[in-house]
Design a protein around this motif. Sequence first.
Motif, short mmCIF file in Angstrom:
data_model
loop_
_atom_site.label_atom_id
_atom_site.label_comp_id
_atom_site.label_asym_id
_atom_site.label_seq_id
_atom_site.Cartn_x
_atom_site.Cartn_y
_atom_site.Cartn_z
N ALA A 162 -0.39 9.18 -10.63
CA ALA A 162 -0.47 9.56 -12.04
C ALA A 162 -0.77 11.05 -12.22
CB ALA A 162 -1.54 8.72 -12.73
N GLY A 163 -0.97 11.77 -11.12
CA GLY A 163 -1.23 13.20 -11.21
C GLY A 163 -2.65 13.54 -11.62
N LEU A 164 -3.56 12.56 -11.47
CA LEU A 164 -4.96 12.80 -11.82
C LEU A 164 -5.72 13.31 -10.61
CD1 LEU A 164 -5.55 9.64 -14.04
CD2 LEU A 164 -4.75 11.90 -14.72
N LEU A 165 -6.90 13.81 -10.85
CA LEU A 165 -7.70 14.39 -9.78
C LEU A 165 -8.39 13.30 -8.97
CD1 LEU A 165 -9.29 17.33 -11.77
CD2 LEU A 165 -7.24 17.36 -10.35
N ARG A 166 -8.86 13.69 -7.82
CA ARG A 166 -9.66 12.81 -6.98
C ARG A 166 -10.88 12.38 -7.78
NH1 ARG A 166 -10.03 13.36 -1.39
NH2 ARG A 166 -8.97 15.35 -1.63
N GLY B 119 -5.28 2.73 -0.90
CA GLY B 119 -6.47 3.17 -1.62
C GLY B 119 -6.72 2.48 -2.94
N GLY B 120 -5.88 1.53 -3.29
CA GLY B 120 -6.09 0.80 -4.54
C GLY B 120 -5.63 1.57 -5.77
N PRO B 121 -5.79 0.96 -6.94
CA PRO B 121 -5.29 1.58 -8.15
C PRO B 121 -6.05 2.85 -8.53
CG PRO B 121 -6.59 -0.35 -8.69
CD PRO B 121 -6.44 -0.33 -7.20
N GLN B 122 -7.30 2.96 -8.10
CA GLN B 122 -8.04 4.15 -8.49
C GLN B 122 -7.66 5.35 -7.63
OE1 GLN B 122 -12.37 3.95 -8.61
NE2 GLN B 122 -12.25 4.91 -10.61
N LYS B 123 -7.46 5.16 -6.34
CA LYS B 123 -7.07 6.29 -5.49
C LYS B 123 -5.56 6.51 -5.55
CE LYS B 123 -10.75 6.52 -2.09
NZ LYS B 123 -11.02 6.57 -0.66
N GLN B 124 -4.79 5.55 -5.06
CA GLN B 124 -3.33 5.74 -5.02
C GLN B 124 -2.77 5.84 -6.43
OE1 GLN B 124 -0.96 2.67 -3.06
NE2 GLN B 124 0.42 4.26 -2.30
N GLY B 125 -3.27 5.02 -7.33
CA GLY B 125 -2.81 5.08 -8.72
C GLY B 125 -3.05 6.45 -9.33
N ASN B 126 -4.26 6.98 -9.14
CA ASN B 126 -4.57 8.31 -9.67
C ASN B 126 -3.72 9.39 -9.05
OD1 ASN B 126 -6.48 7.48 -11.53
ND2 ASN B 126 -8.21 7.85 -10.20
N ALA C 29 -4.84 -8.32 -7.02
CA ALA C 29 -3.43 -8.02 -7.32
C ALA C 29 -3.21 -6.52 -7.49
CB ALA C 29 -2.99 -8.77 -8.57
N LEU C 30 -4.13 -5.83 -8.18
CA LEU C 30 -3.98 -4.39 -8.37
C LEU C 30 -4.07 -3.65 -7.04
CD1 LEU C 30 -6.03 -3.90 -11.65
CD2 LEU C 30 -3.55 -3.68 -11.38
N HIS C 31 -4.95 -4.10 -6.14
CA HIS C 31 -5.04 -3.47 -4.83
C HIS C 31 -3.81 -3.77 -3.97
CE1 HIS C 31 -9.13 -2.38 -5.86
NE2 HIS C 31 -9.11 -1.58 -4.80
N GLU C 32 -3.20 -4.93 -4.15
CA GLU C 32 -1.95 -5.22 -3.44
C GLU C 32 -0.83 -4.32 -3.93
OE1 GLU C 32 -1.06 -9.42 -3.68
OE2 GLU C 32 -2.03 -9.76 -1.76
N MET C 33 -0.82 -4.03 -5.23
CA MET C 33 0.21 -3.14 -5.80
C MET C 33 0.09 -1.72 -5.25
SD MET C 33 0.38 -4.03 -9.86
CE MET C 33 1.41 -2.59 -10.18
N PHE C 34 -1.16 -1.29 -5.03
CA PHE C 34 -1.44 0.07 -4.56
C PHE C 34 -2.20 -0.02 -3.25
CE2 PHE C 34 -0.99 0.40 -9.16
CZ PHE C 34 -0.12 1.46 -9.29
N PRO C 35 -1.49 -0.32 -2.15
CA PRO C 35 -2.16 -0.61 -0.88
C PRO C 35 -2.82 0.60 -0.21
CG PRO C 35 0.22 -0.60 -0.59
CD PRO C 35 -0.04 -0.50 -2.07
#
Length: 117
Positions: free
Chosen positions: A108-112, A98-105, A90-96
Amino acid sequence: MNAVIQRTVTVGNAQIPTDPEGYLRNRQDWSEDFARALAREEGLALTPAHWEVIRFLRDYEQEHGVQAQVRVMIRHFSQAWDPERGSNHALHEMFPAGGPQKQGNRLAGLLRTKGEH
Protein backbone atom coordinates in the motif's frame (compact mmCIF):
# COMPACT_ATOMS: atom_id res chain seq x y z
CA MET A 1 28.80 6.18 9.78
CA ASN A 2 26.33 3.54 8.60
CA ALA A 3 25.46 3.53 4.94
CA VAL A 4 21.76 3.51 4.16
CA ILE A 5 20.97 0.20 2.53
CA GLN A 6 18.59 0.66 -0.35
CA ARG A 7 17.11 -1.43 -3.07
CA THR A 8 14.86 -0.54 -5.96
CA VAL A 9 11.71 -1.93 -7.49
CA THR A 10 11.42 -1.62 -11.26
CA VAL A 11 8.14 -0.03 -12.32
CA GLY A 12 8.00 0.43 -16.07
CA ASN A 13 11.26 2.23 -16.93
CA ALA A 14 11.68 3.70 -13.43
CA GLN A 15 13.69 2.42 -10.48
CA ILE A 16 11.66 3.16 -7.33
CA PRO A 17 13.84 3.31 -4.18
CA THR A 18 12.84 1.21 -1.18
CA ASP A 19 14.49 0.09 2.01
CA PRO A 20 15.87 -3.48 2.09
CA GLU A 21 12.43 -4.90 2.97
CA GLY A 22 10.57 -3.11 0.18
CA TYR A 23 9.07 -0.17 2.08
CA LEU A 24 9.04 2.96 -0.05
CA ARG A 25 11.67 5.60 0.68
CA ASN A 26 9.32 8.29 -0.73
CA ARG A 27 5.62 7.70 -0.23
CA GLN A 28 4.76 9.84 -3.26
CA ASP A 29 6.39 7.14 -5.42
CA TRP A 30 3.47 4.77 -4.73
CA SER A 31 1.27 3.67 -7.60
CA GLU A 32 -0.79 0.60 -8.36
CA ASP A 33 1.99 -0.38 -10.75
CA PHE A 34 4.47 -0.20 -7.84
CA ALA A 35 2.20 -2.50 -5.79
CA ARG A 36 1.98 -4.95 -8.70
CA ALA A 37 5.77 -4.92 -9.23
CA LEU A 38 6.55 -5.40 -5.53
CA ALA A 39 3.95 -8.17 -5.24
CA ARG A 40 5.51 -9.89 -8.25
CA GLU A 41 8.94 -9.69 -6.57
CA GLU A 42 7.43 -11.15 -3.39
CA GLY A 43 5.75 -13.98 -5.32
CA LEU A 44 2.24 -12.74 -4.62
CA ALA A 45 -0.50 -12.64 -7.27
CA LEU A 46 -2.79 -9.73 -6.37
CA THR A 47 -6.48 -10.63 -6.42
CA PRO A 48 -9.44 -8.25 -6.10
CA ALA A 49 -9.47 -9.08 -2.36
CA HIS A 50 -5.82 -8.00 -2.04
CA TRP A 51 -6.72 -4.71 -3.70
CA GLU A 52 -9.59 -4.23 -1.24
CA VAL A 53 -7.14 -4.61 1.65
CA ILE A 54 -4.55 -2.32 0.00
CA ARG A 55 -7.16 0.39 -0.62
CA PHE A 56 -8.54 -0.02 2.90
CA LEU A 57 -5.03 0.44 4.36
CA ARG A 58 -4.39 3.55 2.29
CA ASP A 59 -7.82 5.07 3.01
CA TYR A 60 -7.65 4.27 6.72
CA GLU A 61 -4.21 5.87 7.11
CA GLN A 62 -5.29 8.95 5.17
CA GLU A 63 -8.50 9.33 7.20
CA HIS A 64 -7.11 8.55 10.67
CA GLY A 65 -3.47 9.62 10.36
CA VAL A 66 -2.30 6.23 11.66
CA GLN A 67 -1.99 2.80 10.14
CA ALA A 68 -4.72 0.26 10.74
CA GLN A 69 -3.94 -2.34 13.35
CA VAL A 70 -4.65 -5.96 12.45
CA ARG A 71 -7.63 -6.08 14.82
CA VAL A 72 -9.15 -3.11 12.93
CA MET A 73 -8.64 -4.99 9.65
CA ILE A 74 -10.22 -8.14 11.08
CA ARG A 75 -13.28 -6.22 12.32
CA HIS A 76 -13.67 -4.40 8.98
CA PHE A 77 -13.21 -7.41 6.69
CA SER A 78 -15.24 -9.76 8.88
CA GLN A 79 -18.14 -7.38 8.30
CA ALA A 80 -17.35 -6.52 4.68
CA TRP A 81 -16.80 -10.14 3.61
CA ASP A 82 -17.67 -12.69 6.27
CA PRO A 83 -16.09 -13.76 9.59
CA GLU A 84 -14.09 -16.59 8.01
CA ARG A 85 -12.66 -14.60 5.08
CA GLY A 86 -11.99 -11.61 7.31
CA SER A 87 -10.31 -13.61 10.07
CA ASN A 88 -6.75 -13.09 11.28
CA HIS A 89 -5.80 -16.46 9.78
CA ALA A 90 -7.32 -15.68 6.37
CA LEU A 91 -5.71 -12.23 6.19
CA HIS A 92 -2.31 -13.69 7.06
CA GLU A 93 -2.77 -16.37 4.38
CA MET A 94 -3.51 -13.61 1.84
CA PHE A 95 -0.30 -11.79 2.83
CA PRO A 96 2.14 -14.58 3.68
CA ALA A 97 5.25 -12.36 3.84
CA GLY A 98 4.56 -10.65 7.16
CA GLY A 99 0.77 -10.56 7.25
CA PRO A 100 -1.56 -7.74 6.30
CA GLN A 101 0.19 -5.20 8.49
CA LYS A 102 3.70 -5.72 7.12
CA GLN A 103 3.22 -6.99 3.57
CA GLY A 104 -0.06 -5.14 3.18
CA ASN A 105 1.51 -1.86 4.28
CA ARG A 106 4.49 -2.37 1.95
CA LEU A 107 2.18 -2.98 -1.00
CA ALA A 108 0.00 0.00 0.00
CA GLY A 109 3.05 2.27 0.03
CA LEU A 110 2.82 2.93 3.76
CA LEU A 111 5.72 3.19 6.14
CA ARG A 112 7.09 0.48 8.38
CA THR A 113 4.89 0.24 11.48
CA LYS A 114 6.33 1.24 14.84
CA GLY A 115 8.00 -1.63 16.62
CA GLU A 116 9.01 -3.47 13.44
CA HIS A 117 12.60 -4.48 13.04
